[in-house]
Enzyme design. Sequence first.
Site, mmCIF file in Angstrom:
data_model
loop_
_atom_site.group_PDB
_atom_site.id
_atom_site.type_symbol
_atom_site.label_atom_id
_atom_site.label_comp_id
_atom_site.label_asym_id
_atom_site.label_seq_id
_atom_site.Cartn_x
_atom_site.Cartn_y
_atom_site.Cartn_z
ATOM 1 N N ASP A 149 0.888 -1.284 -0.039
ATOM 2 C CA ASP A 149 -0.200 0.028 -0.022
ATOM 3 C C ASP A 149 0.767 1.164 0.015
ATOM 4 O O ASP A 149 1.005 2.113 -0.935
ATOM 5 C CB ASP A 149 -1.121 0.042 1.226
ATOM 6 N N CYS A 203 -12.577 -6.658 -19.571
ATOM 7 C CA CYS A 203 -13.980 -6.346 -19.108
ATOM 8 C C CYS A 203 -14.637 -6.494 -20.178
ATOM 9 O O CYS A 203 -16.068 -6.437 -20.041
ATOM 10 C CB CYS A 203 -13.864 -5.071 -18.798
ATOM 11 N N CYS A 206 -18.165 -4.515 -21.051
ATOM 12 C CA CYS A 206 -19.211 -4.049 -19.647
ATOM 13 C C CYS A 206 -18.603 -2.609 -19.359
ATOM 14 O O CYS A 206 -17.280 -2.151 -19.357
ATOM 15 C CB CYS A 206 -18.535 -4.972 -18.608
ATOM 16 N N CYS A 255 -15.765 2.854 -0.288
ATOM 17 C CA CYS A 255 -17.065 2.582 -0.771
ATOM 18 C C CYS A 255 -17.145 1.264 -1.244
ATOM 19 O O CYS A 255 -17.278 0.659 -0.445
ATOM 20 C CB CYS A 255 -16.946 3.807 -2.066
ATOM 21 N N CYS A 262 -19.688 -5.149 -10.183
ATOM 22 C CA CYS A 262 -18.937 -5.876 -11.168
ATOM 23 C C CYS A 262 -19.260 -7.333 -11.425
ATOM 24 O O CYS A 262 -19.317 -8.135 -10.451
ATOM 25 C CB CYS A 262 -17.375 -5.821 -10.830
HETATM 26 FE FE1 SF4 Z 1 -14.958 -4.217 -15.945
HETATM 27 FE FE2 SF4 Z 1 -16.262 -5.100 -13.568
HETATM 28 FE FE3 SF4 Z 1 -16.225 -2.521 -14.436
HETATM 29 FE FE4 SF4 Z 1 -17.790 -4.332 -15.970
HETATM 30 S S1 SF4 Z 1 -18.077 -3.772 -13.829
HETATM 31 S S2 SF4 Z 1 -16.231 -2.722 -16.748
HETATM 32 S S3 SF4 Z 1 -16.199 -6.138 -15.813
HETATM 33 S S4 SF4 Z 1 -14.376 -3.827 -13.927
#
Ligand code: SF4
Length: 396
Positions: A149, A203, A206, A255, A262
């Site tokens: 971190d 991703c 999405c 948050c 996701c």
């Molecule tokens: Fe990618 Fe998850 Fe965001 Fe969809 S919600 S764009 S899968 S990080």
Amino acid sequence: MPMTETGFARLPAGDSRWAELKREIQEAAAELGIDDVGFASADPFVSLKAILEDRRDKGYESGFEEPDLNKRVYPELSLTQPASLISIAVAYPSKMENPPKSAPGERRGILARSAWGQDYHQVLREAMEKLEGFIRERVPEARIESMVDTGALVDRAVAERAGIGFKGKNCAIISPKWGSWIYLGELITNVPFPPDSPVTEDCGDCTKCIDACPTGALVGPGELNAQRCISFLTQTKGFVDEEFMVKIGNRLYGCDTCQVVCPKNKGKSWNHRPELAPDPEKVKPLLLPLLDLSNREFKERFGDSAAAWRGKKPIQRNAVIALGNFKDPTSVPKLIDILLHDPRPELRGTAAWALSQIGGMEAGEAIGRALDAEQEEEVRVRLRTAEQKLQASIGD
Ligand code: SF4
């Protein structure tokens, strides 16, 4: 053994010992308290530098990062003549059994999942110490620097290169196995381990996290303006703009929205570590009692949580914001007490906003009294705004 010009022993790359040791580490990972481990070269993160500079130029940094960009990009500034990076991941729970419910008069806040169990810095440090010991036992001439971190390197960039996961549009590292519910730490070493390949998944089309971010902090795929990010805002110590206070809701620390929505996290919650299990009363605490905690009580209650690293003030300010968002009249007496008596201007000014959210005669009178006595200009500004809001609501 050949020596380098700095006098360090050079460990020969390509020696089958390193592939063997890597296998041993992978096999021992669970015993060392590690859920996933990946290996990468210690080459500089050259393309990252332009990205970090761009973020700085745009004012998107949180200010919690290592300020020296070169240190973030060049592993050799953390360890002389590094050969490999090791990324480790520890998975944590995303679901709580029987969470206590908020009710009128008994409103609750919530901590982000990354702060549900024992402070992840301790958890990762312990795991990395064990891993360091494991390597040193087998390679006494190994040099190792571990970081979590607050270290110089960007832990997500290391994890991505080491094949732990891919970088999601929400900026989190998403492991095909664990999702993004993972703590990350890394070690830099002179041991030339054979590297792993990065994950090829991504991703796709999405955009759920970008669409769901309450404040529009995800300004593009994989691009975060930390100054708008609720997770960052809950960790600041000063005043929070009204636009954000409304969006903070009842969050006391962090948050999670961009991870909760996701689809890659669907059905993923990791409960195999008792030290990371949430104590429901601690991670979803009643708000009013939080406001009465002394420093000692706060330390006793939250001292072993990652949520405590900025002290009591941000969490208490966020509790006041949450009470304003709940608009529960039963919290008015406590908010008036803070407004008139709390020594911290940020708490008094935030209480003024919370009271203006709830409204009513009692709140209005208290704000008038506070305006008569308040000396701090920034609090007075907030008191006047609250007064106007209350007057407008009476006129409606
Ligand atoms: Fe990618 Fe998850 Fe965001 Fe969809 S919600 S764009 S899968 S990080």
